[in-house]
Motif scaffolding. Structure first.
Motif, PDB file in Angstrom:
ATOM      1  N   LEU A 304      -4.392  20.709   4.377  1.00 24.90           N
ATOM      2  CA  LEU A 304      -3.611  20.519   3.003  1.00 24.90           C
ATOM      3  C   LEU A 304      -5.331  20.416   2.293  1.00 24.90           C
ATOM      4  O   LEU A 304      -5.221  19.083   2.618  1.00 24.90           O
ATOM      5  N   PRO A 305      -4.329  20.534   0.937  1.00 22.06           N
ATOM      6  CA  PRO A 305      -5.540  20.174  -0.067  1.00 22.06           C
ATOM      7  C   PRO A 305      -5.368  19.327  -0.898  1.00 22.06           C
ATOM      8  O   PRO A 305      -3.802  18.619  -1.390  1.00 22.06           O
ATOM      9  N   PRO A 306      -5.499  17.796  -0.241  1.00 23.09           N
ATOM     10  CA  PRO A 306      -5.217  16.404  -0.810  1.00 23.09           C
ATOM     11  C   PRO A 306      -5.190  15.924  -1.915  1.00 23.09           C
ATOM     12  O   PRO A 306      -6.271  16.420  -2.695  1.00 23.09           O
ATOM     13  N   PRO A 307      -3.838  15.431  -2.875  1.00 21.70           N
ATOM     14  CA  PRO A 307      -4.145  15.146  -4.058  1.00 21.70           C
ATOM     15  C   PRO A 307      -4.805  13.506  -4.458  1.00 21.70           C
ATOM     16  O   PRO A 307      -5.364  12.864  -2.950  1.00 21.70           O
ATOM     17  N   PRO A 308      -5.683  13.484  -5.511  1.00 21.73           N
ATOM     18  CA  PRO A 308      -6.578  12.141  -5.225  1.00 21.73           C
ATOM     19  C   PRO A 308      -6.038  10.517  -5.069  1.00 21.73           C
ATOM     20  O   PRO A 308      -7.430  10.125  -5.003  1.00 21.73           O
ATOM     21  N   ASN A 309      -5.154  10.850  -5.574  1.00 28.91           N
ATOM     22  CA  ASN A 309      -4.273   9.547  -4.981  1.00 28.91           C
ATOM     23  C   ASN A 309      -3.919   9.292  -4.392  1.00 28.91           C
ATOM     24  O   ASN A 309      -3.166   8.419  -4.204  1.00 28.91           O
ATOM     25  N   LEU A 310      -3.849  10.330  -2.891  1.00 27.31           N
ATOM     26  CA  LEU A 310      -3.701  10.181  -1.829  1.00 27.31           C
ATOM     27  C   LEU A 310      -5.208   9.594  -1.475  1.00 27.31           C
ATOM     28  O   LEU A 310      -5.584  10.517  -0.523  1.00 27.31           O
ATOM     29  N   ARG A 311      -4.735   8.597  -0.176  1.00 29.33           N
ATOM     30  CA  ARG A 311      -5.613   8.473   1.355  1.00 29.33           C
ATOM     31  C   ARG A 311      -5.332   7.933   2.391  1.00 29.33           C
ATOM     32  O   ARG A 311      -3.688   7.210   2.647  1.00 29.33           O
ATOM     33  N   LEU A 312      -6.458   8.076   3.174  1.00 30.01           N
ATOM     34  CA  LEU A 312      -5.243   7.590   5.138  1.00 30.01           C
ATOM     35  C   LEU A 312      -6.257   6.820   4.993  1.00 30.01           C
ATOM     36  O   LEU A 312      -7.872   6.250   4.158  1.00 30.01           O
ATOM     37  N   VAL A 313      -5.867   5.431   5.844  1.00 27.94           N
ATOM     38  CA  VAL A 313      -6.437   4.185   6.247  1.00 27.94           C
ATOM     39  C   VAL A 313      -5.888   3.517   7.633  1.00 27.94           C
ATOM     40  O   VAL A 313      -5.164   3.938   7.455  1.00 27.94           O
ATOM     41  N   TYR A 314      -6.530   3.185   7.585  1.00 30.37           N
ATOM     42  CA  TYR A 314      -6.409   2.418   8.788  1.00 30.37           C
ATOM     43  C   TYR A 314      -6.334   0.974   8.942  1.00 30.37           C
ATOM     44  O   TYR A 314      -6.388   0.263   7.576  1.00 30.37           O
ATOM     45  N   GLY A 315      -6.523   0.210   9.310  1.00 36.08           N
ATOM     46  CA  GLY A 315      -6.958  -1.137  10.331  1.00 36.08           C
ATOM     47  C   GLY A 315      -5.617  -1.648   9.878  1.00 36.08           C
ATOM     48  O   GLY A 315      -4.117  -1.738  10.502  1.00 36.08           O
ATOM     49  N   ASN A 316      -5.179  -3.211   9.869  1.00 33.26           N
ATOM     50  CA  ASN A 316      -4.614  -4.370  10.465  1.00 33.26           C
ATOM     51  C   ASN A 316      -2.845  -4.160   9.185  1.00 33.26           C
ATOM     52  O   ASN A 316      -3.182  -4.205   7.802  1.00 33.26           O
ATOM     53  N   MET A 317      -2.291  -4.331   9.473  1.00 29.09           N
ATOM     54  CA  MET A 317      -1.016  -3.695   8.750  1.00 29.09           C
ATOM     55  C   MET A 317      -0.846  -4.822   7.225  1.00 29.09           C
ATOM     56  O   MET A 317      -0.222  -4.931   7.387  1.00 29.09           O
ATOM     57  N   GLY A 318      -1.109  -6.155   8.265  1.00 29.64           N
ATOM     58  CA  GLY A 318      -1.251  -7.669   6.802  1.00 29.64           C
ATOM     59  C   GLY A 318      -1.596  -6.719   5.853  1.00 29.64           C
ATOM     60  O   GLY A 318      -1.578  -7.260   4.898  1.00 29.64           O
ATOM     61  N   ARG A 319      -2.796  -6.405   6.339  1.00 27.81           N
ATOM     62  CA  ARG A 319      -4.115  -6.166   5.188  1.00 27.81           C
ATOM     63  C   ARG A 319      -3.567  -5.636   4.066  1.00 27.81           C
ATOM     64  O   ARG A 319      -3.145  -5.333   3.250  1.00 27.81           O
ATOM     65  N   VAL A 320      -2.755  -4.341   4.809  1.00 30.03           N
ATOM     66  CA  VAL A 320      -2.210  -2.724   4.302  1.00 30.03           C
ATOM     67  C   VAL A 320      -1.335  -3.829   3.417  1.00 30.03           C
ATOM     68  O   VAL A 320      -1.005  -3.714   2.105  1.00 30.03           O
ATOM     69  N   LEU A 321      -0.086  -4.671   4.198  1.00 30.76           N
ATOM     70  CA  LEU A 321       0.869  -5.080   2.522  1.00 30.76           C
ATOM     71  C   LEU A 321       0.805  -6.322   1.852  1.00 30.76           C
ATOM     72  O   LEU A 321       1.748  -5.994   1.383  1.00 30.76           O
ATOM     73  N   ASP A 322      -0.666  -6.442   1.641  1.00 26.89           N
ATOM     74  CA  ASP A 322      -1.077  -7.745   1.444  1.00 26.89           C
ATOM     75  C   ASP A 322      -1.002  -7.241  -0.447  1.00 26.89           C
ATOM     76  O   ASP A 322      -1.702  -7.325  -1.172  1.00 26.89           O
ATOM     77  N   VAL A 323      -1.286  -5.190  -0.285  1.00 32.46           N
ATOM     78  CA  VAL A 323      -1.417  -4.107  -1.936  1.00 32.46           C
ATOM     79  C   VAL A 323      -0.264  -3.162  -1.695  1.00 32.46           C
ATOM     80  O   VAL A 323      -0.662  -2.490  -2.586  1.00 32.46           O
ATOM     81  N   THR A 324       1.088  -3.619  -1.162  1.00 30.65           N
ATOM     82  CA  THR A 324       1.632  -2.530  -0.816  1.00 30.65           C
ATOM     83  C   THR A 324       2.836  -3.058  -1.804  1.00 30.65           C
ATOM     84  O   THR A 324       3.404  -4.404  -1.485  1.00 30.65           O
ATOM     85  N   ASP A 325       2.956  -1.802  -2.433  1.00 29.38           N
ATOM     86  CA  ASP A 325       4.636  -2.041  -3.049  1.00 29.38           C
ATOM     87  C   ASP A 325       5.636  -1.296  -3.162  1.00 29.38           C
ATOM     88  O   ASP A 325       6.841  -1.536  -3.224  1.00 29.38           O
ATOM     89  N   LEU A 326       5.524  -0.726  -2.256  1.00 35.58           N
ATOM     90  CA  LEU A 326       6.793   0.512  -1.490  1.00 35.58           C
ATOM     91  C   LEU A 326       6.542   0.799  -0.576  1.00 35.58           C
ATOM     92  O   LEU A 326       5.074   1.638  -0.017  1.00 35.58           O
ATOM     93  N   LEU A 327       6.702   0.290   0.482  1.00 33.00           N
ATOM     94  CA  LEU A 327       6.615   0.930   2.283  1.00 33.00           C
ATOM     95  C   LEU A 327       7.250   2.033   3.193  1.00 33.00           C
ATOM     96  O   LEU A 327       9.288   1.570   2.488  1.00 33.00           O
ATOM     97  N   VAL A 328       7.165   2.735   3.326  1.00 31.67           N
ATOM     98  CA  VAL A 328       7.934   4.275   3.722  1.00 31.67           C
ATOM     99  C   VAL A 328       8.205   4.427   5.099  1.00 31.67           C
ATOM    100  O   VAL A 328       6.768   4.651   5.428  1.00 31.67           O
ATOM    101  N   THR A 329       9.117   4.642   6.260  1.00 33.22           N
ATOM    102  CA  THR A 329       8.492   4.972   7.241  1.00 33.22           C
ATOM    103  C   THR A 329       9.897   6.058   8.019  1.00 33.22           C
ATOM    104  O   THR A 329      10.815   6.179   7.068  1.00 33.22           O
ATOM    105  N   VAL A 330       9.636   6.441   9.444  1.00 40.87           N
ATOM    106  CA  VAL A 330      10.698   6.582   9.926  1.00 40.87           C
ATOM    107  C   VAL A 330      11.501   5.707  11.028  1.00 40.87           C
ATOM    108  O   VAL A 330      12.713   5.616  10.721  1.00 40.87           O
TER     109      VAL A 330
END
Length: 512
Positions: A304-330
């Motif tokens: 897929l050609p990614p849009p510039p504002n889409l990134r793949l990230v790793y790391g501790n979920m707690g750190r990701v949630l520090d900057v999250t404004d909407l969490l989407v999941t199945v």
């Protein structure tokens, strides 16, 4: 009586269970409040076409860079204060009168050094089941936390029962996240532990009902909480709207469904160029987690050609949630982590509400929605009664972090009952024998196979001849150990290649 210093051993069989077990041990130990968590660090990321490894998380003082090999003379590393996991997850750290020692079982999902470092909870020693049982006998731990899959818990329970030390440890087990499948099987495999931790009032009722329904003692079920709930409450930042999709290794399972979610995520990013859209990945290709990932999103994203504002990230979920404004999941447990911090959360119905997806667990939550609605700007509002029943306590607007009282051992501490139960058991002159529900008499066609997979004989009393940890196994010599380790690593690599490359091809050919 136990020693003045509470000695806790944690054994896990995957990266997520290691995190759960180590944090649970910290919650069970006498705790002191944490110092304020540091400011969020930049998230490790990659483009959808190339996935680079994140920088290792800081380890406690004296921890090694990778897991010690079984058979090494040095002791397993203590899980001390500090590290990313302590600050990010909000658990109190063991006080000076508690020492936590970590082990990971060698197997399919043995975490890599990177995964262990990412958890930031110290470096456990890699062992076999027989070696762990020997360590428990020799080290005389006060408490043992079995952070394992159900079959491994059952094997360790029988091994501990057969060891019959002069004073056995208090045995604790539980679940690493949302329990939406194999409820009866998993619970009966955990029966026999002194404490079976339930992550919510809802789980506690279900667990007790299963035990009572088969005539097993339900008294071991103790209400607690997911130990990694916590962290700073969500604070909207003007001009920031970060959307995070929490990927899961095995949900959904098919290539078509995973590609659908990936395309919708990319479409959402294109529709909202002012938003930062993150695909939060569980592991790097070649690494395994609790569940097998046959179709990593990293590989699927290459088409897929990614849009510039889409990134793949790793790391501790707690750190990701520090900057999250909407969490989407199945159906990821990350939804509960986000809700506990007051982060707006959405559970997708695009692929249906089905047991196979696990999103049926969220019926009644108010969180079920679709990408179409999210694209239009709608965000679900959670049901407060459902949240309370799931053990989730969002912060009041402008209030402190939801775990601020719990970390200090106050009245709202979700682990207070578990700590009191452990203390009462340790105060006894002697503990009753471990008595699992499954025995040679009750499950003669099931139990022997479970024990054999963990190198225990059909009675569970001794390791099979020549297994690591026995006199014969120890006498094999250093050369044999080196050859065995090399063969094991090669087999593990071949298995991962087969799961992630060969199996999907065969499945697609079968669908033609």
């Amino acid at each position: 009586m136990p020693s003045p210093t509470l000695r806790i051993a944690v054994v896990a069989d995957s990266d997520t269970r290691w995190k759960w077990g180590a944090l649970t041990a910290r919650r069970l130990a006498p705790a002191r409040p944490l110092s304020p968590a540091p400011s969020p660090a930049p998230l490790p990321s990659s483009s959808p076409s190339t996935a680079s490894a994140p920088a290792p998380a800081p380890l406690p003082h004296g921890a090694a860079a990778g897991p010690a090999r079984a058979g090494a003379k040095e002791a397993a590393g203590p899980v001390g204060a500090g590290g990313e996991g302590a600050g990010a997850d909000g658990a109190g750290v063991p006080g000076p009168d508690a020492v936590v020692t970590g082990y990971v079982l060698r197997g399919r999902a043995t975490p890599t050094a990177r995964q262990i470092a990412e958890a930031g909870l110290g470096t456990p020693r890699e062992v076999t089941g027989a070696e762990f049982l020997r360590a428990v006998r020799e080290e005389a731990y006060d408490v043992v936390v079995l952070a394992l899959v159900g079959g491994a818990v059952q094997a360790m329970l029988h091994g501990l029962a057969a060891a019959a030390p002069r004073r056995r440890p208090v045995v604790v087990t539980g679940y690493v996240g949302v329990v939406y499948e194999k409820l009866a099987d998993g619970l009966l495999l955990r029966h026999g532990a002194d404490l079976v931790l339930a992550n919510s009032p809802y789980d506690a009722r279900r667990f007790r009902a299963v035990y009572e329904g088969v005539g097993a003692d339900p008294s071991a079920v103790v209400r607690a909480a997911l130990p990694f709930l916590g962290g700073a409450p969500h604070r909207p930042v003007p001009g920031r709207h970060t959307v995070v999709f929490a990927a899961q290794p095995s949900v959904p399972a098919t290539r078509a469904d995973r590609m659908y979610l990936l395309r919708r995520l990319a479409a959402h990013a294109r529709l909202h160029p002012d938003r930062e859209v993150l695909l939060k990945l569980r592991s790097k290709p070649g690494e395994h987690t609790t569940h097998i990932e046959e179709l990593p999103y990293q590989r699927l994203a290459r088409s897929l050609p990614p849009p510039p504002n889409l990134r793949l990230v790793y790391g501790n979920m707690g750190r990701v949630l520090d900057v999250t404004d909407l969490l989407v999941t199945v159906s990821s447990t990350a939804a509960l982590e986000a809700l506990h911090r007051g982060v707006p959360t959405a559970v997708l119905t695009d692929l249906g509400v089905r047991e196979a997806l696990g999103n049926h667990h969220f019926i009644g939550s108010g969180l079920l929605t679709s990408w179409d609605r999210l694209d239009a700007g709608d965000e679900p509002v959670p049901d407060p009664a459902w949240l309370a029943d799931q053990g989730v306590s969002p912060p009041a607007p402008g209030g402190p972090a939801p775990d601020a009282v719990a970390a200090g051992g106050g009245a709202d501490d979700a682990f207070a009952e578990a700590r009191a139960r452990v203390a009462a058991l340790l105060a006894r002159d002697a503990l009753p024998p471990i008595a699992p529900y499954y025995t040679r008499a009750s499950a003669p066609g099931y139990l022997p196979g479970i024990l054999a997979r963990h190198r225990l004989d059909a009675s569970g009393t001794e390791p099979v001849p020549g297994a690591p940890g026995t006199r014969a196994g120890r006498g094999a010599g250093r050369v044999r150990r080196v050859l065995r380790d090399a063969a094991r690593e090669a087999a593990r690599g071949a298995y991962r290649h087969g799961v992630q490359h060969v199996a999907p091809v065969i499945r697609r050919l079968g669908e033609l």
